[in-house]
Design an enzyme around this catalytic site. Structure first.
Site, PDB file in Angstrom:
ATOM      1  N   HIS A 178      35.530  42.966  43.796  1.00  0.00           N
ATOM      2  CA  HIS A 178      35.114  42.180  42.635  1.00  0.00           C
ATOM      3  C   HIS A 178      35.962  40.917  42.486  1.00  0.00           C
ATOM      4  O   HIS A 178      37.053  40.822  43.058  1.00  0.00           O
ATOM      5  CB  HIS A 178      35.298  42.999  41.344  1.00  0.00           C
ATOM      6  CG  HIS A 178      34.363  44.145  41.182  1.00  0.00           C
ATOM      7  ND1 HIS A 178      34.801  45.406  40.838  1.00  0.00           N
ATOM      8  CD2 HIS A 178      33.017  44.227  41.298  1.00  0.00           C
ATOM      9  CE1 HIS A 178      33.754  46.220  40.742  1.00  0.00           C
ATOM     10  NE2 HIS A 178      32.666  45.526  41.015  1.00  0.00           N
ATOM     11  N   CYS A 202      39.658  47.993  34.928  1.00  0.00           N
ATOM     12  CA  CYS A 202      38.429  48.759  35.188  1.00  0.00           C
ATOM     13  C   CYS A 202      38.229  49.924  34.219  1.00  0.00           C
ATOM     14  O   CYS A 202      37.098  50.380  34.026  1.00  0.00           O
ATOM     15  CB  CYS A 202      38.453  49.323  36.609  1.00  0.00           C
ATOM     16  SG  CYS A 202      38.537  48.096  37.906  1.00  0.00           S
TER      17      CYS A 202
END
Length: 277
Positions: A166, A267
């Site tokens: 990401h 996250c």
């Protein structure tokens, strides 16, 4: 910008035992489930007990091995929550519990109904002034376009993710107008494009380790500028860089087990600012 990072709530989720063998990862590493659960509880304890956030804890789901990584399921800005469409098909049902939790908090829900769009929250960097969306293995252009439609008050720019899962695998906000970035060549290439495409000037905090550049910034009443970051045991050189931030209240948080399945500190929570809370 005065309210940037002024969070009041966090949504987190438990770790299913299935994460050990079935969670997605770039390379297989054995996860110690008990250690991972302990690290998550310490992380949640920091949010709740040290920082005073109201924490909503969702139950783990054994059929969803990656469900602890709630950041990928929603992008929240102000009173609007965009329910994402994760790039990995195995993760798409994770959004159901997230949507319910956000509805309970009375946020305005926007859903991604275009089945050609993909968007992981880990590819979304909100600076308080604008959004940057990483185009990665998990997020595509159509996903970025829907995010721009959902948050019309802010400019949205896309950035290439040359390496890693990401955008936030190697960058994150470390303060108002301060972006932490990893020092690898791919990360620095993305930083250069960000500097060229963004609508504002940002200062940068360059970390020796890309993974350490994933940190969590908050600006809390009574606490001031707060930063959750890697521990010296995990990334000693990067931890020294964070220690130069004299205006921040620093909280080193262990994340060694989550990192084995490509999870960063950010996250494991969706942070929300509810006015009047």
């Amino acid at each position: 910008m005065a309210s940037f990072g002024n969070f009041t709530h966090a949504i987190v989720r438990g770790i299913p035992a299935s994460l050990v063998r079935e969670a997605l990862r770039s390379s297989f590493c054995e996860v110690d489930l008990a250690a991972a659960q302990h690290q998550l509880q310490l992380h949640i304890g920091t949010l709740k007990d040290e920082l005073g956030l109201q924490v909503v804890e969702l139950l783990a789901d054994e059929s969803l091995p990656d469900c602890v990584f709630v950041e990928d399921c929603a992008v929240v800005c102000g009173d609007t929550a965009l329910i994402t469409r994760p790039g990995a098909p195995s993760r798409r049902k994770e959004t159901e519990a997230m949507k319910s939790a956000l509805q309970e908090l009375n946020l305005n829900i926007v859903e991604m109904e275009d089945d050609t769009a993909t968007l992981d929250g880990g590819d979304v960097l909100f600076t308080g002034r604008e959004f940057f969306v990483g185009l990665s293995k998990r997020t595509n252009q159509r996903g970025a376009e829907i995010l721009a439609w959902a948050f019309k008050d802010f400019p949205v720019s896309t950035l290439p993710v040359f390496e890693g899962l990401h955008l936030k695998s190697f960058c994150s906000m470390a303060g108002p107008d301060l972006i932490a970035f990893g020092s690898s060549e791919p990360a620095q290439k993305t930083l250069k494009i960000l500097q060229q495409s963004g609508n504002h000037h940002y200062n940068t905090l360059i970390l020796p380790d890309d993974a350490a550049a994933n940190c969590v910034f908050m600006n809390l009443s009574g606490k001031g500028q707060v930063l959750l970051h890697c521990t010296p045991e995990e990334y000693p050189n990067s931890a020294k860089v964070f220690e130069t931030l004299k205006d921040h209240l620093l909280f080193p948080v262990s994340n060694s087990e989550m990192s084995k399945v490509d999870g960063g500190l950010s996250c494991c929570s969706v942070l929300i600012s509810k006015t009047g809370s």
